[in-house]
Design a protein around this motif. Structure first.
Motif, PDB file in Angstrom:
ATOM      1  N   GLY A 165       0.793  -1.214   0.000  1.00 28.33           N
ATOM      2  CA  GLY A 165       0.000   0.000   0.000  1.00 28.33           C
ATOM      3  C   GLY A 165       0.827   1.266   0.000  1.00 28.33           C
ATOM      4  N   VAL A 166       2.090   1.167   0.435  1.00 31.68           N
ATOM      5  CA  VAL A 166       3.006   2.307   0.376  1.00 31.68           C
ATOM      6  C   VAL A 166       3.611   2.449  -1.015  1.00 31.68           C
ATOM      7  CG1 VAL A 166       5.168   3.258   1.263  1.00 31.68           C
ATOM      8  CG2 VAL A 166       3.566   2.127   2.823  1.00 31.68           C
ATOM      9  N   LEU A 167       4.114   1.336  -1.539  1.00 27.78           N
ATOM     10  CA  LEU A 167       4.873   1.386  -2.778  1.00 27.78           C
ATOM     11  C   LEU A 167       4.000   1.576  -4.011  1.00 27.78           C
ATOM     12  CD1 LEU A 167       7.453  -1.498  -2.138  1.00 27.78           C
ATOM     13  CD2 LEU A 167       7.809   0.970  -1.880  1.00 27.78           C
ATOM     14  N   LEU A 168       2.895   0.867  -4.083  1.00 28.05           N
ATOM     15  CA  LEU A 168       2.132   0.859  -5.332  1.00 28.05           C
ATOM     16  C   LEU A 168       1.416   2.174  -5.634  1.00 28.05           C
ATOM     17  CD1 LEU A 168       0.907  -2.826  -5.386  1.00 28.05           C
ATOM     18  CD2 LEU A 168       2.756  -1.770  -6.653  1.00 28.05           C
ATOM     19  N   PRO A 169       0.890   2.914  -4.649  1.00 22.93           N
ATOM     20  CA  PRO A 169       0.389   4.254  -4.998  1.00 22.93           C
ATOM     21  C   PRO A 169       1.478   5.169  -5.542  1.00 22.93           C
ATOM     22  CG  PRO A 169      -0.535   3.554  -2.911  1.00 22.93           C
ATOM     23  CD  PRO A 169       0.523   2.552  -3.265  1.00 22.93           C
ATOM     24  N   LEU A 170       2.697   5.062  -4.984  1.00 24.71           N
ATOM     25  CA  LEU A 170       3.792   5.888  -5.478  1.00 24.71           C
ATOM     26  C   LEU A 170       4.197   5.484  -6.894  1.00 24.71           C
ATOM     27  CD1 LEU A 170       6.001   6.041  -2.252  1.00 24.71           C
ATOM     28  CD2 LEU A 170       4.482   7.809  -3.155  1.00 24.71           C
ATOM     29  N   ILE A 171       4.265   4.166  -7.140  1.00 28.30           N
ATOM     30  CA  ILE A 171       4.579   3.682  -8.483  1.00 28.30           C
ATOM     31  C   ILE A 171       3.494   4.111  -9.467  1.00 28.30           C
ATOM     32  CG2 ILE A 171       4.803   1.598  -9.896  1.00 28.30           C
ATOM     33  CD1 ILE A 171       6.113   0.259  -7.442  1.00 28.30           C
ATOM     34  N   ALA A 208       2.047  10.215 -13.971  1.00 29.29           N
ATOM     35  CA  ALA A 208       2.642  11.529 -14.242  1.00 29.29           C
ATOM     36  C   ALA A 208       3.528  11.501 -15.481  1.00 29.29           C
ATOM     37  CB  ALA A 208       3.443  11.993 -13.033  1.00 29.29           C
ATOM     38  N   GLU A 209       4.214  10.369 -15.709  1.00 30.30           N
ATOM     39  CA  GLU A 209       5.160  10.292 -16.825  1.00 30.30           C
ATOM     40  C   GLU A 209       4.513   9.837 -18.124  1.00 30.30           C
ATOM     41  OE1 GLU A 209       8.916  10.976 -18.343  1.00 30.30           O
ATOM     42  OE2 GLU A 209       8.216  11.316 -16.278  1.00 30.30           O
ATOM     43  N   PHE A 210       3.616   8.834 -18.051  1.00 29.23           N
ATOM     44  CA  PHE A 210       3.108   8.213 -19.273  1.00 29.23           C
ATOM     45  C   PHE A 210       1.574   8.164 -19.357  1.00 29.23           C
ATOM     46  CE2 PHE A 210       7.277   6.217 -18.441  1.00 29.23           C
ATOM     47  CZ  PHE A 210       7.940   6.616 -19.602  1.00 29.23           C
ATOM     48  N   GLY A 211       0.861   8.562 -18.306  1.00 23.91           N
ATOM     49  CA  GLY A 211      -0.588   8.546 -18.344  1.00 23.91           C
ATOM     50  C   GLY A 211      -1.178   7.379 -17.580  1.00 23.91           C
ATOM     51  N   TRP A 212      -2.493   7.469 -17.305  1.00 25.74           N
ATOM     52  CA  TRP A 212      -3.132   6.470 -16.446  1.00 25.74           C
ATOM     53  C   TRP A 212      -3.234   5.101 -17.101  1.00 25.74           C
ATOM     54  CZ3 TRP A 212      -7.538   4.166 -18.216  1.00 25.74           C
ATOM     55  CH2 TRP A 212      -8.293   4.834 -19.188  1.00 25.74           C
ATOM     56  N   ARG A 213      -3.308   5.036 -18.421  1.00 26.07           N
ATOM     57  CA  ARG A 213      -3.380   3.716 -19.082  1.00 26.07           C
ATOM     58  C   ARG A 213      -2.092   2.925 -18.847  1.00 26.07           C
ATOM     59  NH1 ARG A 213      -7.808   3.303 -22.385  1.00 26.07           N
ATOM     60  NH2 ARG A 213      -8.854   5.276 -22.911  1.00 26.07           N
ATOM     61  N   PHE A 214      -0.968   3.594 -18.974  1.00 27.31           N
ATOM     62  CA  PHE A 214       0.305   2.943 -18.706  1.00 27.31           C
ATOM     63  C   PHE A 214       0.384   2.500 -17.243  1.00 27.31           C
ATOM     64  CE2 PHE A 214       4.807   3.022 -17.505  1.00 27.31           C
ATOM     65  CZ  PHE A 214       5.355   2.194 -18.476  1.00 27.31           C
ATOM     66  N   GLY A 215      -0.203   3.311 -16.345  1.00 27.41           N
ATOM     67  CA  GLY A 215      -0.199   2.954 -14.932  1.00 27.41           C
ATOM     68  C   GLY A 215      -0.859   1.622 -14.659  1.00 27.41           C
ATOM     69  N   TRP A 216      -2.011   1.359 -15.292  1.00 29.13           N
ATOM     70  CA  TRP A 216      -2.681   0.073 -15.105  1.00 29.13           C
ATOM     71  C   TRP A 216      -1.828  -1.081 -15.641  1.00 29.13           C
ATOM     72  CZ3 TRP A 216      -6.120  -0.068 -11.581  1.00 29.13           C
ATOM     73  CH2 TRP A 216      -7.082   0.919 -11.421  1.00 29.13           C
ATOM     74  N   MET A 217      -1.134  -0.884 -16.759  1.00 32.07           N
ATOM     75  CA  MET A 217      -0.274  -1.937 -17.320  1.00 32.07           C
ATOM     76  C   MET A 217       0.877  -2.268 -16.385  1.00 32.07           C
ATOM     77  SD  MET A 217      -1.352  -3.300 -20.096  1.00 32.07           S
ATOM     78  CE  MET A 217       0.160  -4.112 -20.588  1.00 32.07           C
ATOM     79  N   VAL A 218       1.459  -1.254 -15.775  1.00 33.03           N
ATOM     80  CA  VAL A 218       2.534  -1.487 -14.814  1.00 33.03           C
ATOM     81  C   VAL A 218       2.037  -2.352 -13.656  1.00 33.03           C
ATOM     82  CG1 VAL A 218       4.017  -0.370 -13.094  1.00 33.03           C
ATOM     83  CG2 VAL A 218       3.830   0.591 -15.402  1.00 33.03           C
ATOM     84  N   LEU A 219       0.835  -2.066 -13.193  1.00 36.16           N
ATOM     85  CA  LEU A 219       0.265  -2.852 -12.096  1.00 36.16           C
ATOM     86  C   LEU A 219       0.016  -4.299 -12.508  1.00 36.16           C
ATOM     87  CD1 LEU A 219      -2.271  -0.275 -10.589  1.00 36.16           C
ATOM     88  CD2 LEU A 219       0.085  -0.753  -9.886  1.00 36.16           C
ATOM     89  N   ALA A 220      -0.374  -4.527 -13.758  1.00 38.40           N
ATOM     90  CA  ALA A 220      -0.581  -5.892 -14.252  1.00 38.40           C
ATOM     91  C   ALA A 220       0.725  -6.681 -14.222  1.00 38.40           C
ATOM     92  CB  ALA A 220      -1.149  -5.856 -15.668  1.00 38.40           C
ATOM     93  N   VAL A 221       1.813  -6.054 -14.648  1.00 39.47           N
ATOM     94  CA  VAL A 221       3.116  -6.723 -14.650  1.00 39.47           C
ATOM     95  C   VAL A 221       3.549  -7.064 -13.230  1.00 39.47           C
ATOM     96  CG1 VAL A 221       5.574  -6.414 -15.190  1.00 39.47           C
ATOM     97  CG2 VAL A 221       3.841  -5.661 -16.820  1.00 39.47           C
TER      98      VAL A 221
END
Length: 407
Positions: free
Chosen positions: A152-158, A164-177
């Motif tokens: 809960g600390v790390l993943l909101p920051l990630i 901020a860098e690539f947009g919210w769509r990229f954010g969901w993909m990072v979480l999938a990985v």
């Protein structure tokens, strides 16, 4: 075989490590991560807060029904298949969320992730660890919840950095990985049932775990103590989830920068990790009932402070107290259930209790979202959450250890 190569390590610790990896990754479906996506997705699609909260609530509501079943299945067949299915559902859902453009798709895929989170992973993980450990059960469960809090600390920051860098769509993909690498793979490779290892290897399980249970599930369901504790997790779940999903927009409305608001969420989870470890250690010295009473009392003060938090310092202090309370209660609750009702049926016992908590999680965000949409602020809603938390102190205070056949 990989399990045989780990034979010199008590396999309970291997299972703990694998389940901890899954628990950390499972934060991808938490409200604390969704709150980071709240503003960018609502700005792009013009969705209001009730609509977004509804997906979280619906998924949690469905997860409540699933939790009752998965707890019973755990007692009968073990945790591996349940946890692996949950991790895969979440991974697929995160990928799908990166491609959505309609509110119905958001409800389907985020709802599925929440069902997996509440009904598969969180409903089964603590009971799995409780079954594997005997003498060190307090420490083991506290490690599990501390790692959960670390996620809960790390993943909101990630997520925030990715958005901020690539947009919210990229954010969901990072979480999938993250879920696939840290959750799916270790679960499939390493998670086993104590009974499985006992049948195959004989010397890798603490056999004292398999004593005759003090209570059957039907006996537990006829005790007032169980229903008072179930009501407690329901009402505290309403307050925790209602505040958790809306805390970033609330603090932004109080005058904090978005980065400060997200940092407050991270502080809360750091404190939750610390609280979980403290709870596990203290559970070996003090009664779980006393620790939960202390934890809820601290939460009352945390919510009261949050209502008046208009500076970063106040928000951080409130978050730290709330996190410590969350960590202690989450860790000690399963130990309290085991101390009251026994271990062998803890999957079903915790599953029903978890279902009540999930119902609270489903109601809280909707209550806060509707309240905000009607009044334009969170003040009255947060005062209501404060009163519910005070009520839960009385419920826990009214419980005492009982015995089979005593009503």
């Amino acid at each position: 075989m990989m399990i045989n190569s780990l034979r010199k390590i008590h396999y309970s610790w291997v299972v703990l490590a694998a389940v901890c990896g899954l628990a950390l990754a499972n934060s991808v479906a938490s409200l604390n991560v969704l709150t980071v996506f709240f503003l960018p997705m609502s700005d792009e699609f013009l969705w209001n807060r009730t609509q977004i909260s509804g997906a979280a609530s619906l998924g949690a509501l469905l997860g409540a029904g699933v939790a009752v079943m998965t707890g019973r299945i755990l007692d009968q067949t073990g945790p591996r298949v349940i946890l692996a299915i949950g991790a895969l559902i979440t991974t697929i859902s995160m990928i799908a969320l990166s491609q959505i453009s309609a509110i119905m798709a958001f409800y389907i895929f985020y709802g599925a992730a929440r069902v997996s989170d509440q009904g598969f992973i969180q409903a089964v993980s603590p009971s799995t660890i409780a079954k594997w450990f005997d003498r060190n059960s307090g420490m083991a469960v506290s490690v599990l919840f501390a790692v959960t809090a670390l996620g809960g600390v790390l993943l909101p920051l990630i997520s925030q950095a990715s958005i901020a860098e690539f947009g919210w769509r990229f954010g969901w993909m990072v979480l999938a990985v993250i879920m696939f690498l840290v959750g799916v793979i270790p679960t499939i490779l390493f998670v086993r049932s104590p009974k499985d290892l006992d049948e195959n290897d004989g010397d890798g399980v603490e056999l004292e775990n398999f004593t005759i249970p003090e209570f059957s599930l039907s006996e537990v369901l006829h005790t007032k103590e169980y229903w008072f504790l179930t009501a407690t997790v329901f009402v505290t779940g309403i307050a925790t989830a209602g505040i958790g999903l809306h805390i970033v927009p609330y603090l932004v409305g109080q005058g904090l920068d978005p980065e400060e608001a997200v940092a407050t969420v991270s502080v809360r989870f750091i404190a939750s990790a610390i609280g979980g470890l403290i709870g596990g250690i203290l559970a070996d010295r003090y009664t779980p009932r006393l620790l939960i009473l202390v934890a809820i009392s601290v939460r009352v003060f945390s919510i009261a402070l949050l209502i008046f938090a208009d500076t970063f310092l106040k928000a951080v202090f409130s978050g730290a107290l709330g996190g410590i309370s969350d960590g202690i209660q989450s860790t000690v609750l399963v130990l309290l259930l085991v101390s009251y009702f026994g271990k062998n049926n803890v999957g079903g016992i915790y599953g029903v209790n978890r279902a009540a908590a999930v119902l609270g999680f489903s109601a809280g965000p909707m209550i806060a979202g509707i309240g905000f949409d009607i009044t334009g602020n969170y003040n009255y809603i947060f005062y209501g959450f404060l009163l519910l938390t005070i009520l839960s102190i009385g419920l826990v205070f009214s419980t005492n250890r009982t015995y089979p056949g005593v009503r």
